[in-house]
Write a protein that holds these residues in place. Sequence first.
Motif, short mmCIF file in Angstrom:
data_model
loop_
_atom_site.label_atom_id
_atom_site.label_comp_id
_atom_site.label_asym_id
_atom_site.label_seq_id
_atom_site.Cartn_x
_atom_site.Cartn_y
_atom_site.Cartn_z
N ASP A 177 0.83 -1.22 0.00
CA ASP A 177 0.00 0.00 0.00
C ASP A 177 0.86 1.26 0.00
N ARG A 178 1.89 1.22 -0.83
CA ARG A 178 2.80 2.36 -1.02
C ARG A 178 3.61 2.70 0.23
N LYS A 179 3.71 1.77 1.14
CA LYS A 179 4.58 1.97 2.29
C LYS A 179 6.04 1.71 1.93
N LEU A 180 6.25 1.09 0.78
CA LEU A 180 7.60 0.86 0.27
C LEU A 180 7.57 1.14 -1.23
N THR A 181 8.35 2.11 -1.67
CA THR A 181 8.41 2.44 -3.09
C THR A 181 9.87 2.56 -3.52
N LEU A 182 10.10 2.22 -4.77
CA LEU A 182 11.41 2.35 -5.38
C LEU A 182 11.23 2.97 -6.75
N ARG A 183 11.88 4.09 -6.95
CA ARG A 183 11.81 4.78 -8.23
C ARG A 183 13.22 4.88 -8.81
N GLY A 278 22.53 11.15 -16.46
CA GLY A 278 22.79 10.44 -15.22
C GLY A 278 21.65 9.54 -14.82
N TYR A 279 21.75 9.07 -13.58
CA TYR A 279 20.76 8.14 -13.04
C TYR A 279 20.41 8.59 -11.63
N GLU A 280 19.18 8.26 -11.22
CA GLU A 280 18.75 8.57 -9.87
C GLU A 280 17.87 7.45 -9.33
N MET A 281 18.14 7.06 -8.10
CA MET A 281 17.35 6.03 -7.44
C MET A 281 16.83 6.60 -6.13
N GLU A 282 15.52 6.47 -5.93
CA GLU A 282 14.91 6.96 -4.69
C GLU A 282 14.14 5.82 -4.03
N LEU A 283 14.49 5.55 -2.79
CA LEU A 283 13.84 4.50 -2.01
C LEU A 283 13.10 5.15 -0.85
N PHE A 284 11.79 4.88 -0.76
CA PHE A 284 10.97 5.43 0.32
C PHE A 284 10.35 4.29 1.11
N GLY A 290 3.96 7.10 11.30
CA GLY A 290 4.62 8.34 11.67
C GLY A 290 6.08 8.42 11.29
N LEU A 291 6.68 7.30 10.87
CA LEU A 291 8.10 7.30 10.54
C LEU A 291 8.27 7.15 9.03
N ASP A 292 8.94 8.14 8.41
CA ASP A 292 9.25 8.11 6.98
C ASP A 292 10.75 8.10 6.80
N ARG A 382 26.07 11.78 -5.52
CA ARG A 382 25.49 12.42 -4.35
C ARG A 382 24.48 11.47 -3.71
N ALA A 383 24.32 11.56 -2.42
CA ALA A 383 23.38 10.71 -1.70
C ALA A 383 22.78 11.52 -0.55
N ASN A 384 21.49 11.34 -0.34
CA ASN A 384 20.79 12.03 0.74
C ASN A 384 19.92 11.03 1.49
N LEU A 385 19.96 11.09 2.79
CA LEU A 385 19.12 10.26 3.63
C LEU A 385 18.33 11.17 4.56
N VAL A 386 17.00 11.07 4.47
CA VAL A 386 16.12 11.89 5.29
C VAL A 386 15.23 10.97 6.11
N VAL A 387 15.27 11.13 7.42
CA VAL A 387 14.42 10.36 8.33
C VAL A 387 13.52 11.34 9.07
N ASN A 388 12.22 11.12 8.98
CA ASN A 388 11.26 12.03 9.58
C ASN A 388 10.25 11.25 10.43
N TYR A 389 10.06 11.70 11.66
CA TYR A 389 9.06 11.07 12.53
C TYR A 389 8.08 12.13 12.99
N ARG A 390 6.80 11.86 12.81
CA ARG A 390 5.76 12.79 13.19
C ARG A 390 4.97 12.22 14.36
N PHE A 391 4.94 12.97 15.48
CA PHE A 391 4.18 12.54 16.65
C PHE A 391 2.69 12.74 16.39
N ARG A 392 1.90 11.74 16.67
CA ARG A 392 0.47 11.80 16.41
C ARG A 392 -0.37 11.87 17.68
N GLU A 393 0.28 11.81 18.81
CA GLU A 393 -0.47 11.90 20.07
C GLU A 393 0.47 12.40 21.16
N GLY A 394 -0.12 12.77 22.30
CA GLY A 394 0.69 13.29 23.41
C GLY A 394 0.98 14.76 23.26
#
Length: 399
Positions: A177-183, A278-284, A290-292, A382-394
């Motif tokens: 359900d698009r929780k894992l994508t590779l482009r 060039g080439y580009e690979m994006e893994l999500f 809450g964690l991307d 070049r390489a970029n790693l982005v980790v994002n966590y969103r609090f949904r309660e509290g």
Amino acid sequence: VYKRQAYINLPGISPATDAALYPGEYVNPSERHEWWETFQGGLHDDGKPELAAREVESLMGVVQGYWEGPWGDSLVGTFGIREDELNVYGSTGNYRASNHVWQLDQLALTEEPTVSYKGSTKTVGLVYHTPVKWLSFFYNKSDNFRPHTNKRDVFGEFIAPQEGEGEDWGFLVEAFDRKLTLRFSAYENSAKGALSNNYQEYRIKDTVITEVESKIRGYIRQEALDLYQPVPINEEGDLSEEDEALIDAFVDAHPDTFTRWLAWNDEVRTVRDYESKGYEMELFARPMRGLDVRLTVAKTEAKNTLVSPVFQEFLELRMPVWEKYYDHHRSVRPLDEAILPDWETNTNSIGWRLFNNAQSYPQYYADLAQQGLPSQLNRKWRANLVVNYRFREGVLRGW
């Protein structure tokens, strides 16, 4: 009645001759009085107060079509076009009085645009959704139109808009359900007339063009002074307005003067043509609520196909004139003291400085040598790693 009047020396101009009238009593500029915004936001690149405005009119249309195949597959096609018209307005008015004070209240926008551009951008895209629901293929192609607004070349002409085209193609994998994508995509781009971001390239306007043309103009002025021998009106050596007009007319009419010379202005830039691929690979991944996590890895190969074409044209045009001044002292002085017969080895000559100063001819020819070679300003990987966590309660909800 004696009144002390303060002035502000503006960046990029001579403090001795050009200054802005300081409004009110002197205070520390760091206290940021309301007038300070006028100077902070209103100073142009070369240090002059400047008004400018841009008007952009755009008309865009998009058409999309959909075809459904017999095996649950589908093809989506998109075509878009955008027409842009850009008008740039500059300053008008006598904004420097005879006493060399900038009159900010006299600045006004021109009634007609100082420069206008029109162009279009077309985009075509295809997406094929395969019978395997988690796999898609895509293809995109577009051209581009990118005006440079008020940037000029060394001849004083407005630089034509950047033009080019790009293509990219690849595939997209979506699972859970698009929780894992590779482009993954490959791309090719080209541009003609792109502004150069290489400081060493456009600095040539200062270290070569301004350096030589200012000396030539100085020696022509000295020739006029020797010819007319005007009498100064004060101990500082200033001339009367009539004599200054006479000297200026002589300089402007001299065959060695380049009357359209504009290299001193910071609006003057250089352009380049380039190609890249060039080439580009994006893994999500969204492993938990809450964690991307997004990882991007790309490889780019870019090369300059043409470097500073207008600078090349300018130097080719002016070189016969410049060569006549190689044997002149680099500090303008009376003509009977200016000629250095040993200019090729004399460090005080214009010619020696041009050929031996690392930022003059050596830098210019080093820039030209980059034509057809990989760009030194682009990272291959070049390489970029982005980790994002969103609090949904509290108490941290929404962060």
